[in-house]
Design a protein around this motif. Sequence first.
Motif, PDB file in Angstrom:
ATOM      1  N   ASN A  74       8.793  -3.299 -25.394  1.00  0.00           N
ATOM      2  CA  ASN A  74      10.215  -3.255 -25.067  1.00  0.00           C
ATOM      3  C   ASN A  74      10.532  -3.514 -23.594  1.00  0.00           C
ATOM      4  O   ASN A  74      11.691  -3.512 -23.209  1.00  0.00           O
ATOM      5  N   ASN A  75       9.507  -3.689 -22.787  1.00  0.00           N
ATOM      6  CA  ASN A  75       9.749  -3.764 -21.346  1.00  0.00           C
ATOM      7  C   ASN A  75       8.985  -4.882 -20.675  1.00  0.00           C
ATOM      8  O   ASN A  75       7.855  -5.194 -21.060  1.00  0.00           O
ATOM      9  N   TYR A  76       9.622  -5.429 -19.660  1.00  0.00           N
ATOM     10  CA  TYR A  76       8.939  -6.355 -18.756  1.00  0.00           C
ATOM     11  C   TYR A  76       9.333  -5.933 -17.344  1.00  0.00           C
ATOM     12  O   TYR A  76      10.517  -5.798 -17.028  1.00  0.00           O
ATOM     13  N   GLN A  77       8.330  -5.677 -16.524  1.00  0.00           N
ATOM     14  CA  GLN A  77       8.610  -5.207 -15.172  1.00  0.00           C
ATOM     15  C   GLN A  77       7.823  -6.041 -14.178  1.00  0.00           C
ATOM     16  O   GLN A  77       6.674  -6.403 -14.435  1.00  0.00           O
ATOM     17  N   LYS A  78       8.436  -6.330 -13.061  1.00  0.00           N
ATOM     18  CA  LYS A  78       7.785  -7.171 -12.055  1.00  0.00           C
ATOM     19  C   LYS A  78       8.149  -6.652 -10.673  1.00  0.00           C
ATOM     20  O   LYS A  78       9.305  -6.351 -10.406  1.00  0.00           O
ATOM     21  N   ILE A  79       7.141  -6.545  -9.833  1.00  0.00           N
ATOM     22  CA  ILE A  79       7.398  -6.129  -8.453  1.00  0.00           C
ATOM     23  C   ILE A  79       6.745  -7.144  -7.523  1.00  0.00           C
ATOM     24  O   ILE A  79       5.581  -7.491  -7.671  1.00  0.00           O
ATOM     25  N   VAL A  80       7.550  -7.630  -6.591  1.00  0.00           N
ATOM     26  CA  VAL A  80       7.073  -8.587  -5.589  1.00  0.00           C
ATOM     27  C   VAL A  80       6.946  -7.834  -4.277  1.00  0.00           C
ATOM     28  O   VAL A  80       7.892  -7.168  -3.845  1.00  0.00           O
ATOM     29  N   ILE A  81       5.781  -7.931  -3.644  1.00  0.00           N
ATOM     30  CA  ILE A  81       5.540  -7.109  -2.463  1.00  0.00           C
ATOM     31  C   ILE A  81       4.802  -7.939  -1.405  1.00  0.00           C
ATOM     32  O   ILE A  81       3.989  -8.815  -1.744  1.00  0.00           O
ATOM     33  N   ARG A  82       5.124  -7.691  -0.150  1.00  0.00           N
ATOM     34  CA  ARG A  82       4.412  -8.371   0.929  1.00  0.00           C
ATOM     35  C   ARG A  82       4.184  -7.379   2.062  1.00  0.00           C
ATOM     36  O   ARG A  82       5.129  -6.757   2.546  1.00  0.00           O
ATOM     37  N   ASN A  83       2.939  -7.241   2.463  1.00  0.00           N
ATOM     38  CA  ASN A  83       2.569  -6.316   3.543  1.00  0.00           C
ATOM     39  C   ASN A  83       3.141  -4.911   3.338  1.00  0.00           C
ATOM     40  O   ASN A  83       3.665  -4.298   4.274  1.00  0.00           O
ATOM     41  N   GLY A  84       3.087  -4.442   2.130  1.00  0.00           N
ATOM     42  CA  GLY A  84       3.537  -3.081   1.856  1.00  0.00           C
ATOM     43  C   GLY A  84       5.037  -2.923   1.693  1.00  0.00           C
ATOM     44  O   GLY A  84       5.529  -1.830   1.410  1.00  0.00           O
TER      45      GLY A  84
END
Lengths: 410, 149
Positions: free
Chosen positions: A344-354
């Motif tokens: 039921n879920n799609y999650q995405k996190i974009v991260i750079r240098n913390g």
Amino acid sequence: MKIVIIGASAAGISAAKTIKSTKPDTEIVIISKEDRIHSRCMLHKFLGHERDAQGISFVNEDFFEKNNITLLNNTTVIGLEPDKKIVKTHDNQDISYDKLLIATGASYFIPPIPGLRESKNVYGFRDLKDAQLLDTECLTAKNAVVIGAGLVGMDAVAALLERGLKVTVIEMTADIMSLQLDKKSAQAYQQLFEKEGAEFILNDKVVSVDVNAVGRGEMVHLASGKAVPADVIVIAAGVRPAFRFVEESEIKTNHAILVGDDLQTNINGIYAAGDVNGIAGIWPNAMKQGKIAALNMLGENLRYDDRYALKNTMNFYGLTTLSLGNINPEDEEKCDIFTREDRNNYQKIVIRNGIIQGVIMQGNINGSGFWQYLIKNKIDVSGINKDIFDLSFADFYGINQENGEYNYAV
Amino acid sequence: MKRIIIDREKCDGCLNCNVACISAHEEGSNFYTVNLQSIDSETRNFIKFDPKTGYTPIFCRHCDEPECVLSCMSGALEKDPKTGHVQYDETKCAACYMCVMNCPYGVLKPDNKTHTKVIKCDFCEDKPDGPSCVKACPKHAIEVKEVSL
């Protein structure tokens, strides 16, 4: 003191409310080109016959009487005379002010495509008036073409499908709602819309519209050579700040009305809030700007610093999504991308240098408000030793022991 | 205004506050009959657990400057000028969830079952002796206090 507000949407109404709750004896005149107050974010509910015009208002019916505010509706401002402190209207009224707030928002834009501007059955989806005109078209139209698959376009699609029309969506980019979503999350919505009967033509654009003998566009031609029949056409290809009436005044503009951090224009006593100043074209920011401009007109000296505008939520057919920041980074931006999904879920996190750059939460968005704070304030999360998807406000918990308000201990 | 003051150190994560909240918002329900399995059972307050910091109660603050109210495009969320509490009118809500996005503390959420409304603390405004969660807390980790705006 007399304050005149031009525009009666988020920024204008929020300013009026703030003024009345701060200095109730202030005289307020609101000039609106529209017939009645409404929330443009709910136009699809009007067009889809889920709510009537009062049902999409965001103030109570007695708002103006109760607060002793004069509303000049159906009134268009055609010019300003800042030397005389006068606003001029289309019906030859000269309205004087001590302080002026320009909150005229934005207007939709019809691209200069042969046949498109000329067609009588082309509508934007911005104001109640647009929705009312479309409502009438829906009584006879069978085929609708929606140009632009952004949030506004998709709102229109949902409403037109609700009304039983055959809807074709034409979009230049490869995915729908491409400013807010990545491919995967966009396709989840596309499938839901297709299930309801919508047809999508992506990676394509309108090159011309055939106009018939009575001035109505009836065939939409695309760059690919495809042709789509249309009884009604909705254009959702972006908006432009609406400030034509200041063009002959001294007010400085550059695609929008230019304001300082206090939301004042270059002319003393004239402020601009909401979409018209181009800072952040989104409802919550317009409300906040209206409030700050109002307090500054009453003599405060507050700064508007919440310029973060890359944020949205959407909710189509029960599928909810939160979208924040840069969710489709280019390779050269050297971001790390984490994803997590289940049925039921799609999650995405974009991260750079913390520092978190972007977030998509599709499905469960429970308690997801803290992400915006982390992105907006560039909070370094690299020192927190847990799965990034498990972060919450508890990891930054701070509380003011005096008044019990939370704050971020970072 | 009245606010639920939190003493994080006292919380031991028993979740009685959750049960009390669910029960308080379910017609005719009490501690013994409340059905925690039901998808309709929604708590408006949350306890987060972390092995390092222990239990953290996340409760609606009914903020002095409520971001949820500022983000509401339907007029469903309003701060009551008398009580100071942020109240939610389900009939006005358009379920756009801008408020969920804008609550800096991640308190607000859509309802689990339909995604057509918001689950939001109402300070048990209709209950004569105040918030049910506070009464249910055996550790006095949450207490109602008068704070100045």
